[in-house]
Design an enzyme around this catalytic site. Structure first.
Site, PDB file in Angstrom:
ATOM      1  CG  ASP A 209      -2.305   0.555   0.917  1.00  0.00           C
ATOM      2  OD1 ASP A 209      -2.366   1.763   0.661  1.00  0.00           O
ATOM      3  OD2 ASP A 209      -3.299  -0.189   0.933  1.00  0.00           O
TER       4      ASP A 209
ATOM      5  CG  HIS B 185      -5.369   3.581   0.590  1.00  0.00           C
ATOM      6  ND1 HIS B 185      -5.000   2.257   0.491  1.00  0.00           N
ATOM      7  CD2 HIS B 185      -6.596   3.678   0.025  1.00  0.00           C
ATOM      8  CE1 HIS B 185      -5.969   1.585  -0.104  1.00  0.00           C
ATOM      9  NE2 HIS B 185      -6.955   2.422  -0.397  1.00  0.00           N
TER      10      HIS B 185
ATOM     11  CB  SER C  64      -9.073   0.185  -0.659  1.00  0.00           C
ATOM     12  OG  SER C  64      -8.349   0.352  -1.842  1.00  0.00           O
TER      13      SER C  64
END
Length: 786
Positions: free
Chosen positions: A148, A225, A555
Site C-alpha cells: 500500500d 490509505h 480497498s
C-alpha cells in the site's frame, strides 16, 4: 515441419508481442522468466538477467543504468527501461515467458469487526482482553504483508500488544531506514518489517516531490490509505475512544490484533493521488515471499480491459505466492455497478467485493419547522440558514467550480445540488459550494452512498427526499429556513449488509468460467487509523488533523478478508490457500440482518453472485467449514492448459511435486471443471457434466453429507452421488453435477446453488449458468468438461 519447440516458443512470442507496441521512446518493461535460471541462487539469477539485458545494450554500463529491479528470490525476471525494439528482441529469446509494459495501478479506495461477529468481550475489558476469543486464540505469529502507501508507525494501532512473543524465527525481512523513518523507533514486535519501492514510480513520473506534493522517501505514509488498511487488518486494540470527531466512538482494533505486520510501500502520492507501478509491485512480491509473510493484502488493481494473467504483475506475484503456501487477497475494484468491471480475477487469489455494515449517521433536515427529512452526514454543529436552489449560484444548476456565477456568494445559505444535473460527484459539489461561501450543502443522488470527511457541512439525501425538498422550495414565496441538526451514530437500525454501488461486478471478462468476485466484506464508512499530519480529505486547504478517519472502497473490504485468512491460517497451518479460500466462500451468507436477500445498491435489486461472489464473509463459520474444495497442482496445470499454455511453459512456472501430470489435452477444455468452490458454466449449448472433489476437514472424520440443489432458471441440474460418506480411511469424495439446459436463451445468466450438509455444517457453492441456445438444435450429446 516445425518442431514442438518451435511451436512452443511461437506461443511464448505471441503472448509477449501482444503487449508491445512500436515506440522509440524508452519505457519500463517487465521481462518474466518464471522459475527458471537458478532461482535458488539469487546471485546467479541476477547475473543471468544482466546477461540477457546485455544482448540489447552496447555496454555493461548501459545495462546497469537500464535495470530497475532484478527479481531473484521468489521467481525470476527483471524490470528495465527499454524501447519497443529492445523489448521485442528480448521477447523472442528462448526462456522468456512474457515481456510487457509496467502498468500504473490504482488503490481501491471499528464497527466492522463487531458486525462480522468478532465483538469485544465487554465494555470494561482491558486492552489485551478487548477482542473476541477467536481473535485472542489465533493469529499471534501469522505475518501479514500489506502492499500500500506505507505506514504511520506512531499510531496506537501499531504498538506492541502486551506480552507479545518474540518475532517468529522464520522472519527474514527488515525495517529499512528512510526519511523520517528510524527502524529502532518505528518497528517493534507488532510492526516487524517495512520496505519501500520507488524506482518504478520515479521512472514513470520523475523524481519524488516531497515539498509541493508531500511524500516521504521511506515507508512512512502520507496519503493515509496504507495506515488505514493496515490498522483494519492487524491493528492493535486501542481503547482510547477512537472516533472521527465523536462519530463511531469506541474501541478500534484489527481483525487479528495479535498478528504481525510487514509493510511494503508500493504506492506513492502524485498531486495527492496514488500511483502504484507494476515494476515496484513485483519487487515487493519478490521480497515479501522471501521475507516470510504468510498472507498478502493488496488493495490495488487496474481497470478492464484485463490482460493475460502472465502479463499481469498481480497475477504473477500471487501465483508464485500460492505455490509457496501464501494467500493473496486483492480488492475487486471500484468500477461498479456496471457489469464485467471486476479486476484481479486469477483463480489462485481471493477477490473481495465491498458491502455495508449496520451503522448509520442520521442527520435531520427541517424546513420552516414543517417538512422533516432524514439524511446522513458527519455534521458536528447544528446549522440554521436559508435554503436556495443550485441554479441561483451555478450556471444550469450544475454545482461545479467552473459553473459558479462568480458574482454570486451564498453567505448564510445552504445550497441543494442534484448530482443528476451534470452529472458530478459530491467532492466537486463541496468544492463549488465552499467557493461560493455557502454555509452548507444538501447533496441529492440516486441512492444513499458512502459518507466521509467533507470540506463543507454536507448532508446526503436520495432522489425522493431531494425532490420533496426541491418542491417545497419551489412552492415557497421566499427562501425557507433550513435547520440541520447534528448527526448521530446509530447501530443496528438499518438492514445490512448491502453491496456497495461502487463495488466492481462480474462476470469475469478474462476467464468466464471462474466466478469473480469471490466474497464480500465490509467496505463502506470504515473507521481506522490515519496519519496525524495528513488532513482527512487530503486537501491542501483542509487544516484539520485526525488520528482516525472514514474511508470507503473495496480497498477497505480487502484487509477485512486478509485478516480472517490469517486467523484461519493460524488455526489450520496445514491448509493451502485454496482450502482457506474454500472455507471462506462455502460458509458465506446471502441474507441480511432482516433475513431478506442482500440488496445490491446501484440497480437496487436482490444481489447475485456477480455482485458479492459466494456471499458475505462469516469468520466464525469459516474456521470450521466441514468440507473444503482444495486445488492441487494438477488443477492449476489444467487451468493453464485451458487458457493456452503448453506443457513446457507450465514446467517453467509451476512447482510440480514428483509424479505430477503436467500434460495438456490436444483440445483446450472449459475451466468450469477446475476444482473451484463456485461453479460457473459460461456457454453450455447442450448437456454438460462438471466434477468436484471435497475433503473432510471437520472434527468428525466419520461424516455423512447430503446434497441438495437449487436449480438456475431453465436449467435441470442432477448431482451424483447425492450422499457423500467420509471416514478415517476416506477423507475425500467426488461428485458430479450434470446440467441440462431446458430453454432457449442467449447471453442470460441464471443462478442457483449446490449445498452439502451433515446437519451442522452447510457447504454452499454458487452455481452460475449462461445458456447460449438461440435456436432449435437436434444435438443431444453429453459433453464432459473433465
Amino acid at each position: 515441419m516445425a518442431t514442438d519447440s518451435q511451436c512452443f516458443w511461437g506461443l511464448f512470442l505471441s503472448l509477449s508481442l501482444y503487449l508491445i507496441h512500436s515506440d522509440s521512446t524508452p519505457h519500463v518493461y517487465i521481462v518474466y522468466l518464471g522459475l527458471s535460471h537458478n532461482i535458488r541462487e539469487p546471485h546467479l539469477t541476477s547475473e543471468h538477467h544482466v546477461q540477457l539485458l546485455s544482448k540489447v545494450f552496447a555496454s555493461e554500463e548501459d545495462v546497469r543504468r537500464s535495470m530497475l529491479y532484478s527479481y531473484m528470490h521468489s521467481f525470476s525476471g527483471f524490470s528495465a527501461k527499454l524501447n519497443s525494439s529492445q523489448a521485442i528482441t528480448l521477447a523472442k529469446m528462448e526462456g522468456v515467458i512474457s515481456v510487457f509494459r509496467s502498468k500504473t495501478m490504482q488503490l481501491h479506495t471499528t464497527r466492522s469487526w463487531d458486525f462480522l461477529g468478532l465483538p469485544m468481550i465487554s465494555s470494561t475489558s482491558t486492552a489485551s482482553e478487548a477482542a473476541s476469543p477467536l481473535q485472542l486464540a489465533y493469529g499471534q505469529d501469522v505475518i501479514v504483508g500489506v502492499f500500500d502507501t506505507g505506514i504511520w508507525p506512531e499510531s496506537e494501532s501499531f504498538r506492541e500488544e502486551p506480552h507479545m512473543r518474540p518475532i517468529p524465527s522464520t522472519w527474514k525481512g527488515e525495517c529499512v531506514k528512510g526519511e523520517m523513518f528510524e527502524p529502532a523507533k518505528a518497528c517493534n514486535r507488532k510492526l516487524i518489517g517495512a520496505r519501500y519501492y520507488l524506482e518504478g514510480f520515479e521512472e514513470e513520473y520523475g523524481p519524488l516531490n516531497t515539498s509541493g506534493n508531500p511524500e516521504f522517501r521511506s515507508a512512512r505514509d502520507f496519503l493515509g490509505h496504507g495506515t488505514h488498511t493496515a490498522s483494519t487488518a492487524v491493528g492493535s486494540v486501542v481503547k482510547q475512544n477512537a472516533s472521527f470527531y465523536g462519530f463511531a466512538e469506541g474501541t478500534a482494533r484489527g481483525g487479528a490484533p495479535k498478528a504481525r505486520l510487514a509493510v511494503y510501500k508500493v504506492c506513492w502520492g502524485k498531486n495527492y493521488s496514488s500511483r502504484c507501478t507494476g515494476a515496484d509491485i513485483l519487487a515487493a512480491f519478490d521480497d515479501a515471499l522471501h521475507d516470510g509473510v504468510q498472507v498478502i493484502s493488496a488493495s490495488i488493481g487496474s481497470r478492464p480491459p484485463l490482460i493475460p494473467l502472465f502479463a499481469s504483475e498481480g497475477a504473477i506475484g500471487s501465483f508464485h505466492a500460492m505455490q509457496l503456501g501464501v494467500s493473496v487477497v486483492f480488492s475487486a475494484g471500484n468500477e461498479g455497478p456496471d457489469p464485467s468491471q471486476v479486476t484481479n480475477v486469477a483463480p489462485w487469489s481471493l477477490c473481495v467485493a465491498a458491502s455495508s455494515i449496520d451503522r448509520m449517521f442520521p442527520t435531520r433536515v427541517l424546513l420552516d419547522n414543517k417538512l422533516s427529512i432524514m439524511g446522513e452526514s458527519l455534521i458536528t454543529t447544528p446549522i440554521k440558514a436559508k435554503l436556495a436552489d443550485a441554479s441561483v449560484y451555478f450556471y444550469n444548476g450544475i454545482c461545479t467550480s467552473r459553473n459558479w456565477i462568480k458574482s454570486k456568494y451564498a453567505a448564510n445559505i445552504v445550497i441543494i445540488c442534484f448530482s443528476t444535473i451534470g452529472p458530478y460527484e459530491i467532492g466537486e459539489a463541496e468544492v463549488a459550494a465552499k467557493l461560493a461561501n455557502a454555509s452548507g450543502l444538501i447533496f441529492v443522488e440516486p441512492m444513499s452512498r458512502e459518507i466521509g470527511a467533507d470540506i463543507i457541512p454536507s448532508v446526503h439525501v436520495n432522489i425522493e427526499q431531494g425532490t420533496r425538498i426541491l418542491n417545497y422550495l419551489s412552492e415557497s414565496p421566499k427562501k425557507p429556513v433550513v435547520q440541520i441538526e447534528a448527526s448521530k451514530t446509530v447501530i443496528g437500525k438499518a438492514p445490512a449488509p448491502r453491496v456497495a454501488y461502487f463495488s466492481s461486478r462480474g462476470p469475469n471478462s478474462l476467464t468466464p468460467d471462474i466466478l469473480k468476485p469471490d466474497i464480500s466484506a465490509p467496505g463502506i464508512n470504515i473507521l481506522a487509523a490515519w496519519p496525524n499530519r495528513t488532513s482527512p480529505t487530503l486537501r491542501s486547504d483542509d487544516n484539520r488533523l485526525v488520528n482516525w478517519n472514514f474511508q470507503s472502497g473495496t480497498s477497505m473490504s480487502c484487509p477485512h478478508v486478509s485478516e480472517i485468512v490469517a486467523l484461519i491460517k493460524s488455526a489450520h497451518p496445514d491448509w493451502s490457500p485454496a482450502a482457506i479460500k474454500s472455507a471462506i466462500m462455502t460458509t458465506a451468507y446471502t441474507k441480511d440482518t432482516s433475513f431478506d436477500t442482500i440488496l445490491a445498491d446501484g440497480p437496487m435489486k436482490a444481489s447475485d453472485p456477480f455482485d458479492l461472489g459466494a456471499g458475505h464473509i462469516d469468520p466464525i463459520k469459516a474456521m470450521d467449514p466441514g468440507l473444503v474444495y482444495d486445488m492441487k497442482t494438477r488443477d492449476y496445470v489444467q487451468f493453464l492448459c485451458n487458457i493456452g499454455y503448453t506443457e513446457e511453459q507450465i514446467n517453467m512456472i509451476v512447482l510440480c511435486p514428483s509424479g505430477t501430470d503436467t500434460s495438456c489435452p490436444r483440445v483446450p477444455k472449459s475451466n468450469a471443471n477446475v476444482n473451484y468452490p463456485s461453479i460457473t458454466v459460461s456457454n453450455p449449448q447442450s448437456t454438460v457434466t462438471i466434477k468436484r472433489t471435497m475433503r473432510n476437514v471437520g472434527e468428525n472424520k466419520n461424516a455423512v453429507y447430503f446434497g441438495t440443489v437449487s436449480e438456475p432458471d431453465g436449467v435441470e441440474v442432477v448431482i451424483w452421488p447425492r450422499v457423500l460418506v467420509f471416514s478415517w480411511f476416506k477423507a475425500e469424495n467426488t461428485y458430479y453435477a450434470t446440467l441440462k439446459p431446458q430453454k432457449k436463451s442467449q447471453g442470460r445468466h441464471d443462478f442457483g446453488e449446490i449445498v452439502w450438509s451433515d446437519g451442522f455444517h452447510k457447504v454452499r457453492s454458487p452455481l452460475v449458468v449462461c445458456v447460449n441456445i438461440a435456436q432449435d438444435s437436434n444435438a443431444s450429446m453429453n459433453l464432459s468438461y473433465m
